[in-house]
Design an enzyme around this catalytic site. Sequence first.
Site, PDB file in Angstrom:
ATOM      1  N   THR A 100      -3.350   9.592   4.692  1.00  0.00           N
ATOM      2  CA  THR A 100      -2.351   9.283   3.681  1.00  0.00           C
ATOM      3  C   THR A 100      -2.224   7.770   3.631  1.00  0.00           C
ATOM      4  O   THR A 100      -2.483   7.090   4.632  1.00  0.00           O
ATOM      5  CB  THR A 100      -0.987   9.915   4.031  1.00  0.00           C
ATOM      6  OG1 THR A 100      -0.009   9.486   3.086  1.00  0.00           O
ATOM      7  CG2 THR A 100      -0.522   9.515   5.417  1.00  0.00           C
ATOM      8  N   CYS A 123      -2.310   6.788  -3.330  1.00  0.00           N
ATOM      9  CA  CYS A 123      -1.708   7.971  -2.718  1.00  0.00           C
ATOM     10  C   CYS A 123      -2.811   9.015  -2.730  1.00  0.00           C
ATOM     11  O   CYS A 123      -3.477   9.203  -3.763  1.00  0.00           O
ATOM     12  CB  CYS A 123      -0.496   8.446  -3.511  1.00  0.00           C
ATOM     13  SG  CYS A 123       0.123  10.053  -2.962  1.00  0.00           S
TER      14      CYS A 123
END
Length: 237
Positions: free
Chosen positions: A83, A196
């Site tokens: 992430t 993201c």
Amino acid sequence: MKTIGLIGGLSWESTADYYRYMNTLVKEEMGGLHSSKCLLYSFDFEEIVALQKAGHWEKATELMIHAAKTLEAGGADVVLICTNTMHKMAKEVQAAISIPLLHIADATGSTVKEADLKKVGLLGTMFTMEHSFYKEALLEQEIETFVPEKEDREVVHRIIFDELCKGIILPESKEIYLRIIDKLLAQGAEGIILGCTEIPLLIKQEDSSIPLFDTTFLHAKAAVSYALSKEFALNKA
């Protein structure tokens, strides 16, 4: 082949893409029945999101360090945080383990530089867009970043958590993102970092005429390159 340790479940929707990309890339490189050697520590994402919303970054850091140490103890040769946002504590995680942490901004930045770009738009969670850690990591590579205006940042963030992390892909959300990308181009961005790991579920290169940098794929690609002993500049933290 080295063993890749994945800190995943952040969300599992994009972690699944990491696994798919890594195995596909190893198969393409080595042929036959080869696949990626990896270990996965998968969080309950709801618990992490609650810490993010409350601003309890110290506790979140403790959990990330525990995950990295668990992977190292399990035999991982390199660790990936699957992430962008949780690279906020990448330096602390790296300091707590003796194996390398492969930083997502390094993997992304090196590709931006290969494209000979200096200014890019950055889309991600509010934490990634508004906190300094990600932009500073790119600036170390002489890459300047632009983020959307506040109202657009809120929209980008909402779509990530309310839709993409739940596997909900809506065409109207894609159109919203593309309009925000156009605004970033007007500010001087030469390309866009999909900062993201869920955003590439919604936006693909074929949706735009300008370079889009898929951080999920680029991070997975860098991990495979490292696992197969190819050159890659590891995080200097």
